[in-house]
Scaffold this motif. Structure first.
Motif, short mmCIF file in Angstrom:
data_model
loop_
_atom_site.label_atom_id
_atom_site.label_comp_id
_atom_site.label_asym_id
_atom_site.label_seq_id
_atom_site.Cartn_x
_atom_site.Cartn_y
_atom_site.Cartn_z
N SER A 59 -15.33 49.09 34.43
CA SER A 59 -15.39 49.32 35.88
C SER A 59 -15.48 47.99 36.60
N SER A 60 -14.92 47.94 37.81
CA SER A 60 -15.05 46.74 38.64
C SER A 60 -16.50 46.60 39.10
N TRP A 61 -16.89 45.38 39.49
CA TRP A 61 -18.31 45.15 39.75
C TRP A 61 -18.89 46.01 40.87
N PRO A 62 -18.16 46.38 41.93
CA PRO A 62 -18.82 47.20 42.96
C PRO A 62 -19.27 48.57 42.48
N THR A 63 -18.65 49.08 41.40
CA THR A 63 -18.96 50.44 40.94
C THR A 63 -19.80 50.49 39.67
N GLN A 64 -20.11 49.33 39.09
CA GLN A 64 -20.80 49.30 37.80
C GLN A 64 -22.19 49.92 37.86
N LEU A 65 -22.94 49.61 38.89
CA LEU A 65 -24.33 50.05 38.98
C LEU A 65 -24.44 51.57 38.93
N ASN A 66 -23.58 52.26 39.69
CA ASN A 66 -23.62 53.72 39.70
C ASN A 66 -23.19 54.31 38.35
N ASN A 67 -22.24 53.66 37.70
CA ASN A 67 -21.77 54.16 36.41
C ASN A 67 -22.86 54.10 35.34
N LEU A 68 -23.80 53.19 35.49
CA LEU A 68 -24.86 53.03 34.51
C LEU A 68 -26.20 53.55 35.01
N SER A 69 -26.19 54.42 36.00
CA SER A 69 -27.45 54.88 36.58
C SER A 69 -28.27 55.73 35.63
N SER A 70 -27.59 56.37 34.67
CA SER A 70 -28.36 57.21 33.75
C SER A 70 -27.81 57.10 32.32
N PHE A 71 -27.30 55.93 31.97
CA PHE A 71 -26.71 55.71 30.66
C PHE A 71 -27.79 55.33 29.66
N THR A 72 -27.76 55.96 28.47
CA THR A 72 -28.75 55.68 27.43
C THR A 72 -28.06 55.05 26.23
N PHE A 73 -28.67 53.98 25.71
CA PHE A 73 -28.16 53.29 24.55
C PHE A 73 -29.16 53.39 23.41
N VAL A 132 -10.28 40.73 32.96
CA VAL A 132 -11.65 40.22 33.13
C VAL A 132 -12.06 40.36 34.59
N GLY A 133 -11.17 39.96 35.50
CA GLY A 133 -11.47 40.07 36.93
C GLY A 133 -11.63 41.51 37.38
N ASP A 134 -10.88 42.42 36.75
CA ASP A 134 -10.96 43.84 37.11
C ASP A 134 -12.14 44.54 36.46
N GLY A 135 -12.80 43.88 35.50
CA GLY A 135 -13.91 44.50 34.79
C GLY A 135 -13.47 45.39 33.64
N THR A 136 -12.23 45.21 33.16
CA THR A 136 -11.71 46.11 32.13
C THR A 136 -11.37 45.39 30.82
N TYR A 137 -11.81 44.14 30.68
CA TYR A 137 -11.54 43.42 29.43
C TYR A 137 -12.37 44.04 28.31
N ASP A 138 -11.75 44.22 27.13
CA ASP A 138 -12.44 44.79 25.97
C ASP A 138 -12.89 43.68 25.03
N ALA A 139 -14.18 43.47 24.96
CA ALA A 139 -14.74 42.45 24.07
C ALA A 139 -14.79 42.98 22.64
N SER A 140 -14.41 42.15 21.69
CA SER A 140 -14.34 42.54 20.28
C SER A 140 -15.63 42.14 19.55
N LEU A 141 -16.19 43.07 18.80
CA LEU A 141 -17.37 42.77 17.98
C LEU A 141 -17.06 41.63 17.02
N PHE A 142 -15.89 41.65 16.42
CA PHE A 142 -15.50 40.59 15.48
C PHE A 142 -15.51 39.22 16.15
N ASP A 143 -14.94 39.14 17.37
CA ASP A 143 -14.93 37.86 18.09
C ASP A 143 -16.34 37.36 18.36
N LEU A 144 -17.23 38.28 18.73
CA LEU A 144 -18.60 37.87 19.04
C LEU A 144 -19.36 37.45 17.79
N GLN A 145 -19.09 38.13 16.68
CA GLN A 145 -19.72 37.74 15.42
C GLN A 145 -19.22 36.37 14.96
#
Length: 221
Positions: A59-73, A132-145
């Motif tokens: 999601s783009s940054w203006p809508t992120q907060l609402n999208n995660l208002s009740s998300f559980t990890f 990345v600017g749109d908020g839709t880039y998919d980060a890879s677990l492999f890249d981060l590891q």
């Protein structure tokens, strides 16, 4: 009735209790609200590395907060740390929010060095890709590891710039990072009220130790 009849039952019951402890380790849950300029992802792991992808923002940054208002990890058994990957696509980079209703800028947090060069497809013609600017880039677990062993860690820088993400955050503050970079923000699970569950192998060793002590006690009797 012969007392020996009860002994197998007694040890079977003990075995059932041990099995319940070993295999009953539950994942640890927490809730988050996050807003980032521009993109972010959440990973679970330990202080020495990331082991799972928990959430991929789309999601783009203006809508992120609402999208995660009740998300559980959930952190899995053996995980005691979670990481928020903040990714900037140009502008005033910032990330903010709450974890279990705790202001994430009010607890101890470490920020990694820039890891954008490890992220496949992050740059296009020398600039962050439009995803990345749109908020839709998919980060890879492999890249981060792959990036993790190369990171250095330091303190965060807070910002309350009125025209930045902080202005839309729940607390009016955010973690600042440089334009077009990407950074891990490391959180200790216990700082937000999450008690990590031990790994099943650790529980098994402890259970077997207790079972062995019980057998030794029985023989001495």
């Amino acid at each position: 009735m012969n007392k020996s009849f009860y002994k197998p039952l007694k040890f079977a019951a003990i075995g059932a209790v041990i099995s319940a402890g070993v295999f009953g380790a539950q994942a640890q849950s927490f809730t988050m609200q996050i807003i980032a300029d521009n993109d972010f992802a959440i990973f679970g792991g330990t202080s020495t590395g990331v082991t799972s992808l928990l959430y991929q923002n789309n999601s783009s940054w203006p809508t992120q907060l609402n999208n995660l208002s009740s998300f559980t990890f959930e952190l899995q058994p053996g995980q005691d740390t979670f990481y928020v990957l903040g990714m900037g696509g140009g502008g005033m980079e910032n990330i903010s929010g709450t974890i279990n209703d705790i202001d994430m800028t009010s607890i101890s947090v470490l920020m990694s060095s820039d890891l954008s060069s490890f992220l496949t497809g992050y740059f296009s013609d020398g600039l962050p890709s439009s995803s990345v600017g749109d908020g839709t880039y998919d980060a890879s677990l492999f890249d981060l590891q792959t990036a993790f062993p190369n990171l250095t860690w330091g303190s965060t820088t807070l910002t309350d710039e009125a025209d930045d993400v902080a202005a839309s955050s729940p607390n009016g503050l955010g973690f600042h990072f440089d334009d077009s970079t990407a950074h891990f923000f490391s959180f200790n699970a216990s700082d937000v009220g999450v008690t990590p569950a031990p790994e099943p192998s650790t529980l098994a060793m402890a259970a077997m130790g207790g079972f062995g002590s019980l057998l030794l006690f029985r023989r001495r009797k």
